[in-house]
Design an enzyme around this catalytic site. Structure first.
Site, mmCIF file in Angstrom:
data_model
loop_
_atom_site.group_PDB
_atom_site.id
_atom_site.type_symbol
_atom_site.label_atom_id
_atom_site.label_comp_id
_atom_site.label_asym_id
_atom_site.label_seq_id
_atom_site.Cartn_x
_atom_site.Cartn_y
_atom_site.Cartn_z
ATOM 1 N N TYR A 1 0.816 -1.213 0.000
ATOM 2 C CA TYR A 1 0.000 0.000 0.000
ATOM 3 C C TYR A 1 0.850 1.263 0.000
ATOM 4 O O TYR A 1 0.548 2.238 -0.703
ATOM 5 C CB TYR A 1 -0.925 0.023 1.221
ATOM 6 C CG TYR A 1 -1.792 -1.205 1.400
ATOM 7 C CD1 TYR A 1 -2.293 -1.897 0.299
ATOM 8 C CD2 TYR A 1 -2.114 -1.664 2.672
ATOM 9 C CE1 TYR A 1 -3.086 -3.014 0.459
ATOM 10 C CE2 TYR A 1 -2.910 -2.782 2.845
ATOM 11 C CZ TYR A 1 -3.383 -3.462 1.747
ATOM 12 O OH TYR A 1 -4.164 -4.571 1.916
ATOM 13 N N LYS B 1 -17.415 2.296 3.280
ATOM 14 C CA LYS B 1 -18.089 2.447 4.554
ATOM 15 C C LYS B 1 -17.705 1.272 5.455
ATOM 16 O O LYS B 1 -17.456 0.160 4.945
ATOM 17 C CB LYS B 1 -19.614 2.545 4.372
ATOM 18 C CG LYS B 1 -20.260 1.419 3.532
ATOM 19 C CD LYS B 1 -20.493 0.179 4.352
ATOM 20 C CE LYS B 1 -20.948 -0.984 3.510
ATOM 21 N NZ LYS B 1 -20.709 -2.265 4.177
#
Length: 352
Positions: free
Chosen positions: A72, A111
């Site tokens: 990442y 979410k």
């Protein structure tokens, strides 16, 4: 909104918004990656996965011409990336959203944006400081059937809204290895499917409830809540009744009960090949309206990209994300207290 209205924040070079995805999975490759690739002015440029899954990430990104980064952090360091989509485990959303903002990226984060309001506040502060757009990904809001339900409500046809009923559920099998069953990764029904059940009444009432009550249950052998039933008191005779679960389903339905009638949406998760159906019941009878099929994932990407390019407010404002996190936290607290009422502060919010 994370920069002043009217301020244009343009992507690099030829105007293309170049995307990276942190966390490549088959679900993301099926829904979000194609949505990014199909959106005019957007390109899926890179993907990254956790250590040990670089080959899998490369395979998922290959059909879209996306490069695979080793991790990442390497993707965030790539100057060719303008925006990132973050579908990591719930416990990682705040950290990697903040790190993406520090790297100068715009962020569409799954979410829940955060599992408490403080996390949302930290993200909002960082977004303002970085002059970058952050939006919580609630794809169902972008399907035209939700807008049609809101239009019928606003027309006055069903009178004043008094009750919202919402039921969102799908089953996750025990022993599946699904991260939603892991308490250490923010698992459980509340911070997954429960986000939809919470968001629907907050969206249509346009505010947070005054107080909530919740009861959780857990499937034997699991350490997370797998089903819940909750009530929300919005004051002045207005309320919501919701249930959500990873024990049963699939179900993604809500009803708007007014003083003179009801609007019902039977499948808020309608996918790109499915028409939406909105049912209206009043004393004049029942009618069904068909809303043509739409890809709500792509519509979400398009809306986010417009906000980035044009400096307009994000259609899912951060005030709504704070509100959802606050109510979700209150449901957890109520269930821990045996269903006792927990107060939730009211606030202003965006509209559909």
């Amino acid at each position: 909104m994370t920069h002043e209205p009217g301020t244009t924040v343009r992507p690099q070079d030829d105007g293309t918004l170049r995307w990276g995805v942190l966390g490549a999975t088959s679900y993301i490759a099926t829904h979000l990656m194609p949505a990014i690739a199909a959106t005019d002015g957007c390109a899926l440029t890179a993907v990254a996965s956790r250590p040990g899954r670089a080959a899998a990430a490369a395979e998922l990104g290959r059909p879209f011409g996306a490069a695979a980064h080793r991790d990442y952090a390497a993707l965030l360091a790539d100057p060719a990336i303008d925006a990132v989509y973050i579908p990591l485990p719930n416990t990682d959303h705040v950290e990697w959203t903040l790190r993406a903002l520090e790297a100068g990226k715009h962020v569409l984060v799954e979410k829940p944006m955060a599992m408490d309001e403080d996390g949302c506040a930290r993200i909002e502060k960082a977004a303002e400081a970085a002059s970058r757009t952050v939006m919580e990904a609630f794809m169902y809001r972008f399907h035209p059937q939700q807008r049609r339900a809101a239009e019928i409500l606003a027309s006055g046809e069903i009178g004043e809204l008094r009750v919202v009923r919402a039921s969102f559920a799908y089953r996750i099998e025990s022993g599946s290895g699904n991260i939603r069953l892991d308490p250490d990764l923010g698992g459980g029904a509340t911070w997954d499917v429960g986000c939809y059940a919470v968001d629907a009444p907050l969206l249509f009432f346009g505010r947070a409830p005054r107080r909530v009550r919740a009861r959780f249950s857990s499937r034997p052998g699991l350490a997370v809540e797998t089903s819940a039933v909750a009530t929300m008191d919005f004051g002045e005779g207005r309320s919501a009744v919701v249930d959500y679960s990873i024990d049963y389903g699939p179900r993604a339905a809500y009803e708007l009960q007014g003083t003179r009638g009801t609007v019902m949406v039977r499948n808020a998760w309608a996918m790109s090949g499915e028409d939406g159906v909105v049912t209206v019941l009043t004393h004049d009878g029942v009618r069904e309206e068909t809303v043509p099929a739409a890809d709500h994932y792509q519509l979400q990407v398009e809306a986010f990209a417009r906000a980035v390019r044009d400096g307009v407010p994000a259609p899912m404002p951060l005030s709504d994300s704070r509100r959802t996190a606050r109510v979700g936290s209150a449901l957890v607290a109520s269930a821990a207290a045996g269903g006792a009422a927990v107060n939730t502060a009211d606030d202003a919010s965006g509209a559909l």
